[in-house]
Design an enzyme around this catalytic site. Sequence first.
Site, mmCIF file in Angstrom:
data_model
loop_
_atom_site.group_PDB
_atom_site.id
_atom_site.type_symbol
_atom_site.label_atom_id
_atom_site.label_comp_id
_atom_site.label_asym_id
_atom_site.label_seq_id
_atom_site.Cartn_x
_atom_site.Cartn_y
_atom_site.Cartn_z
ATOM 1 N N TYR A 124 0.834 -1.210 0.000
ATOM 2 C CA TYR A 124 0.000 0.000 0.000
ATOM 3 C C TYR A 124 0.863 1.253 0.000
ATOM 4 C CZ TYR A 124 -2.950 3.628 2.165
ATOM 5 O OH TYR A 124 -3.610 4.807 2.473
ATOM 6 N N ALA A 125 1.858 1.290 0.884
ATOM 7 C CA ALA A 125 2.729 2.451 0.976
ATOM 8 C C ALA A 125 3.496 2.670 -0.318
ATOM 9 C CB ALA A 125 3.695 2.298 2.146
#
Length: 211
Positions: A110-111
């Site tokens: 996600y990051a």
Amino acid sequence: MVCGRTEAGPHPFLACDVRDPAAVDALVDEVVARTGRLDVVVNNAGGSPSALVAEASPRFHQRIVELNLLAPLYVAKAAQRVMAGQPEGGVVLMIGSVAAIRPAPGTAAYAAAKAGLVTLTRALAVEWAPHVRVNCVSPGLIATEAETYGADVRAVEATIPAGRLATPADVAAACLALAAPELRYTTGTELVVDGGGEIPAFHTAGGDTSA
């Protein structure tokens, strides 16, 4: 106009899985058919369950990147097709995350996708200038009913200089500002909405947040 996979709230709604480029094209066509134009798009779809990289499947990581990076690209591309033909152009807003600029254990894919979203914002701002502006709003920790960030909320708030978590209204205000005609010279920008960031751990390790 709000889109998503399941309807929620009182606003006009269209169902769409934004990971599907064909569905996204159909969504934009339907919006234009109903309203006659498309001025602002907010790419707000995203998120990720917590999972360590070594313990999650390749398919899991693929789906996270699809939702948080490829889907905003598909939506932006479909929107630009319409906005480029409008005299006033349009604005595309990406919703990033401070997870892109700090360690994010448990949400690494996600990051990484959100970091890519910031780079995508800058590239599209150049490719589509001057007619279509592209900016990114990157929130910090947000207060929701479901999310406690694994700790007492008040303890989490103590790590933020502003003294509280952000609210959805804080993020909406940033989006409205970047979409406003008064900021028509602003494109390719990331606006971080995080209440001053998170106080570094070495300051709080000894209980002192004053330095």
